[in-house]
Each structure stands twice: as C-alpha cells, then as structure tokens.
Design a protein around this motif. Structure first.
Motif, PDB file in Angstrom:
ATOM      1  N   GLU A   1       0.844  -1.165   0.000  1.00  0.00           N
ATOM      2  CA  GLU A   1       0.000   0.000   0.000  1.00  0.00           C
ATOM      3  C   GLU A   1       0.891   1.231   0.000  1.00  0.00           C
ATOM      4  OE1 GLU A   1      -3.706  -2.008   2.177  1.00  0.00           O
ATOM      5  OE2 GLU A   1      -3.484   0.111   1.943  1.00  0.00           O
ATOM      6  N   LYS A   2       1.044   1.869  -1.072  1.00  0.00           N
ATOM      7  CA  LYS A   2       1.932   2.994  -1.386  1.00  0.00           C
ATOM      8  C   LYS A   2       2.999   3.264  -0.330  1.00  0.00           C
ATOM      9  CE  LYS A   2      -0.940   5.115  -4.820  1.00  0.00           C
ATOM     10  NZ  LYS A   2      -1.596   6.306  -5.320  1.00  0.00           N
ATOM     11  N   ASN A   3       2.784   4.176   0.584  1.00  0.00           N
ATOM     12  CA  ASN A   3       3.838   4.548   1.524  1.00  0.00           C
ATOM     13  C   ASN A   3       3.548   4.112   2.958  1.00  0.00           C
ATOM     14  OD1 ASN A   3       5.436   5.853  -0.419  1.00  0.00           O
ATOM     15  ND2 ASN A   3       4.078   7.617  -0.349  1.00  0.00           N
ATOM     16  N   ILE A   4       2.607   3.186   3.130  1.00  0.00           N
ATOM     17  CA  ILE A   4       2.242   2.728   4.466  1.00  0.00           C
ATOM     18  C   ILE A   4       2.363   1.204   4.530  1.00  0.00           C
ATOM     19  CG2 ILE A   4       0.395   2.564   6.170  1.00  0.00           C
ATOM     20  CD1 ILE A   4       1.446   5.356   5.886  1.00  0.00           C
ATOM     21  N   ALA A   5       2.975   0.735   5.604  1.00  0.00           N
ATOM     22  CA  ALA A   5       3.055  -0.714   5.832  1.00  0.00           C
ATOM     23  C   ALA A   5       2.648  -0.987   7.262  1.00  0.00           C
ATOM     24  CB  ALA A   5       4.468  -1.224   5.581  1.00  0.00           C
ATOM     25  N   GLU A   6       2.094  -2.144   7.487  1.00  0.00           N
ATOM     26  CA  GLU A   6       1.676  -2.525   8.832  1.00  0.00           C
ATOM     27  C   GLU A   6       2.748  -3.398   9.473  1.00  0.00           C
ATOM     28  OE1 GLU A   6      -2.339  -4.236  11.045  1.00  0.00           O
ATOM     29  OE2 GLU A   6      -1.875  -4.869   9.004  1.00  0.00           O
ATOM     30  N   SER A   7       3.041  -3.124  10.717  1.00  0.00           N
ATOM     31  CA  SER A   7       3.988  -3.956  11.464  1.00  0.00           C
ATOM     32  C   SER A   7       3.304  -4.488  12.705  1.00  0.00           C
ATOM     33  CB  SER A   7       5.237  -3.151  11.848  1.00  0.00           C
ATOM     34  OG  SER A   7       4.902  -2.135  12.771  1.00  0.00           O
ATOM     35  N   VAL A   8       3.887  -5.518  13.277  1.00  0.00           N
ATOM     36  CA  VAL A   8       3.351  -6.109  14.496  1.00  0.00           C
ATOM     37  C   VAL A   8       4.477  -6.198  15.523  1.00  0.00           C
ATOM     38  CG1 VAL A   8       3.820  -8.498  13.809  1.00  0.00           C
ATOM     39  CG2 VAL A   8       2.006  -8.027  15.447  1.00  0.00           C
ATOM     40  N   THR A   9       4.141  -5.951  16.779  1.00  0.00           N
ATOM     41  CA  THR A   9       5.094  -6.101  17.874  1.00  0.00           C
ATOM     42  C   THR A   9       4.528  -7.129  18.850  1.00  0.00           C
ATOM     43  OG1 THR A   9       5.814  -3.799  17.693  1.00  0.00           O
ATOM     44  CG2 THR A   9       6.359  -4.958  19.728  1.00  0.00           C
ATOM     45  N   TYR A  10       5.294  -8.189  19.069  1.00  0.00           N
ATOM     46  CA  TYR A  10       4.863  -9.262  19.979  1.00  0.00           C
ATOM     47  C   TYR A  10       5.792  -9.292  21.182  1.00  0.00           C
ATOM     48  CZ  TYR A  10       3.974 -13.968  21.775  1.00  0.00           C
ATOM     49  OH  TYR A  10       3.672 -15.041  22.578  1.00  0.00           O
ATOM     50  N   SER A  11       5.220  -9.279  22.371  1.00  0.00           N
ATOM     51  CA  SER A  11       5.996  -9.334  23.606  1.00  0.00           C
ATOM     52  C   SER A  11       5.513 -10.487  24.469  1.00  0.00           C
ATOM     53  CB  SER A  11       5.861  -8.029  24.392  1.00  0.00           C
ATOM     54  OG  SER A  11       6.392  -6.940  23.663  1.00  0.00           O
ATOM     55  N   GLU A  12       6.460 -11.174  25.080  1.00  0.00           N
ATOM     56  CA  GLU A  12       6.112 -12.275  25.980  1.00  0.00           C
ATOM     57  C   GLU A  12       7.000 -12.218  27.215  1.00  0.00           C
ATOM     58  OE1 GLU A  12       5.598 -17.143  26.062  1.00  0.00           O
ATOM     59  OE2 GLU A  12       5.653 -16.063  24.148  1.00  0.00           O
ATOM     60  N   VAL A  13       6.357 -12.218  28.378  1.00  0.00           N
ATOM     61  CA  VAL A  13       7.057 -12.221  29.661  1.00  0.00           C
ATOM     62  C   VAL A  13       7.193 -13.669  30.128  1.00  0.00           C
ATOM     63  CG1 VAL A  13       6.955 -11.503  32.085  1.00  0.00           C
ATOM     64  CG2 VAL A  13       6.209  -9.931  30.278  1.00  0.00           C
ATOM     65  N   PHE A  14       8.381 -14.037  30.603  1.00  0.00           N
ATOM     66  CA  PHE A  14       8.600 -15.421  31.027  1.00  0.00           C
ATOM     67  C   PHE A  14       9.610 -15.465  32.169  1.00  0.00           C
ATOM     68  CE2 PHE A  14      11.709 -14.377  27.870  1.00  0.00           C
ATOM     69  CZ  PHE A  14      12.877 -15.022  28.252  1.00  0.00           C
ATOM     70  N   MET A  15       9.713 -16.631  32.806  1.00  0.00           N
ATOM     71  CA  MET A  15      10.606 -16.819  33.954  1.00  0.00           C
ATOM     72  C   MET A  15      11.721 -17.795  33.580  1.00  0.00           C
ATOM     73  SD  MET A  15       8.836 -15.090  36.352  1.00  0.00           S
ATOM     74  CE  MET A  15       9.109 -15.712  38.004  1.00  0.00           C
ATOM     75  N   ASP A  16      12.898 -17.596  34.191  1.00  0.00           N
ATOM     76  CA  ASP A  16      13.953 -18.581  34.019  1.00  0.00           C
ATOM     77  C   ASP A  16      13.910 -19.574  35.185  1.00  0.00           C
ATOM     78  OD1 ASP A  16      15.008 -17.286  36.198  1.00  0.00           O
ATOM     79  OD2 ASP A  16      16.745 -16.451  35.157  1.00  0.00           O
ATOM     80  N   SER A  17      14.859 -20.490  35.245  1.00  0.00           N
ATOM     81  CA  SER A  17      14.850 -21.524  36.281  1.00  0.00           C
ATOM     82  C   SER A  17      15.071 -20.967  37.677  1.00  0.00           C
ATOM     83  CB  SER A  17      15.921 -22.575  35.972  1.00  0.00           C
ATOM     84  OG  SER A  17      17.222 -21.981  35.970  1.00  0.00           O
ATOM     85  N   ARG A  18      15.589 -19.744  37.777  1.00  0.00           N
ATOM     86  CA  ARG A  18      15.834 -19.114  39.074  1.00  0.00           C
ATOM     87  C   ARG A  18      14.747 -18.100  39.426  1.00  0.00           C
ATOM     88  NH1 ARG A  18      22.366 -17.914  38.733  1.00  0.00           N
ATOM     89  NH2 ARG A  18      22.982 -20.005  38.068  1.00  0.00           N
ATOM     90  N   ASN A  19      13.633 -18.191  38.699  1.00  0.00           N
ATOM     91  CA  ASN A  19      12.496 -17.284  38.912  1.00  0.00           C
ATOM     92  C   ASN A  19      12.811 -15.834  38.542  1.00  0.00           C
ATOM     93  OD1 ASN A  19      10.702 -19.292  39.837  1.00  0.00           O
ATOM     94  ND2 ASN A  19      11.584 -19.183  41.895  1.00  0.00           N
TER      95      ASN A  19
END
Length: 200
Positions: A142-160
């Motif tokens: 679409e001419k000069n516009i593009a759609e982007s997506v931002t995905y975020s995920e919060v997670f824990m390691d083995s030490r919390n």
C-alpha cells in the motif's frame, strides 16, 4: 458430442477453475495469508528464543552470547527486530538486541514498559499493530504505508528471574512480491490458453 471435444471441454473447464483459484489465493487473498504467516512466524520465533534461553543457563545465569547468536540468526533470516529485556529491577534494561531492519522503528523505553504491563495483564503475552511510513524506494503493498506487528512475551527462568522477549516485524507484503506472483499467473494463463488451442 464426440469424446475428443468433451475431453477438451473438461480440460478447459478445469484450467479455468484452476486459474480462478490461483488468482484468488495469490492476489485477492494473498495479503491476508501473508499477514497470518508473518504473525505466526513472529510468535514462533519468540517461543524458540525463550526455549533457547532457558536451555542455555549456566552458573552465572543466562548465557547471553548463545542467545544473542540465535537472535541475530532469526533477525537475518526473517528481517525482524528482536530485543530481550531483564525485568528484575525497577528499570527494564536490554540484555541483548538485534539490529533494526529498514522501515522499522526502534523500540523506545516507554514502549518497553507499556509492553511489559500489557503482557502481564494479558496472561504473559501482548500483540500490537502499528502503521509505518515507508521510504519511497521500499515499494510497499500500500503505497507509503506498511503494517507492522510487535509481539511481547514475559517469562521466567529456572531461578524465577523475569524477562521479556519483544519482536517487531513488517507484516505487509511488498510490491515486488505481489508483482512477481501476478506476472507468474499471467505466464501460466498464457501457457494454458496456448495448450487449449493446440488440443482443440
């Protein structure tokens, strides 16, 4: 009707239906399919990085070098911006991050905090869409516009310890991709027409 003409008619009908399906799926519905595939790619990349991070812990915690190498590989293969954040302090700081692909904005500090809050309110994940202004030579769908997506995920390691992976990617197909598919369909259509004339 002679058998030969019936065969030709069935072949023409089959070819016509195939052409209609090809035009529909590779032009009319292509943008939607492309969008879905890119979003799925972003989410699976985040899952892979999280798994790699949890598998590559040593006595000092996360092996940043190994995780960073994987992030750079995904960035190069899929043209995504990737950042890993440490959420164990009041200030979320970046552990490692990839380069920023062309036509994508760098993630700001205020965005990081917002993504963290939204992800924690949403069961650990958050997906956001943005409209991006493209450079004139980038050739967006679409001419000069593009759609982007931002995905975020919060997670824990083995030490919390708590961390967040954030990936941003363009999910709009570029003109070069669409034009290539359209040209291929024109060639296929011409070949089928020629074959139909020869068989008739």
């Amino acid at each position: 009707m002679p058998l030969r003409y019936r065969v030709v008619m069935y072949f023409l009908l089959f070819s016509f239906i195939m052409l209609i399906l090809l035009w529909l799926f590779q032009t009319v519905f292509f943008k939607g399919f492309y969008r879905s595939v890119k979003i799925s790619q972003v989410e699976s990349s985040a899952k892979n990085i999280i798994a790699a991070m949890q598998e590559n812990e040593d006595d000092d915690g996360v092996n940043v070098d190994k995780v960073s190498t994987m992030m750079e590989y995904i960035y190069e293969q899929n043209d995504m911006m990737i950042a890993l954040y440490d959420l164990n302090t009041n200030v979320s700081f970046s552990i490692c991050t990839s380069d920023v692909p062309e036509n994508l904005e760098k993630i700001s500090g205020s965005d990081v905090m917002r993504y963290r809050n939204m992800a924690m309110q949403n069961g650990g994940t958050y997906l956001e869409y943005q409209q991006n202004a493209l450079k004139k030579d980038s050739g967006s769908f679409e001419k000069n516009i593009a759609e982007s997506v931002t995905y975020s995920e919060v997670f824990m390691d083995s030490r919390n310890g708590r961390y967040m992976i954030t990936i941003r990617s363009i999910i709009t197909p570029f003109n070069s991709v669409v034009d290539t598919l359209r040209n291929q369909l024109i060639i296929i259509s011409a070949i089928l027409v020629v074959l139909s004339v020869i068989l008739s």
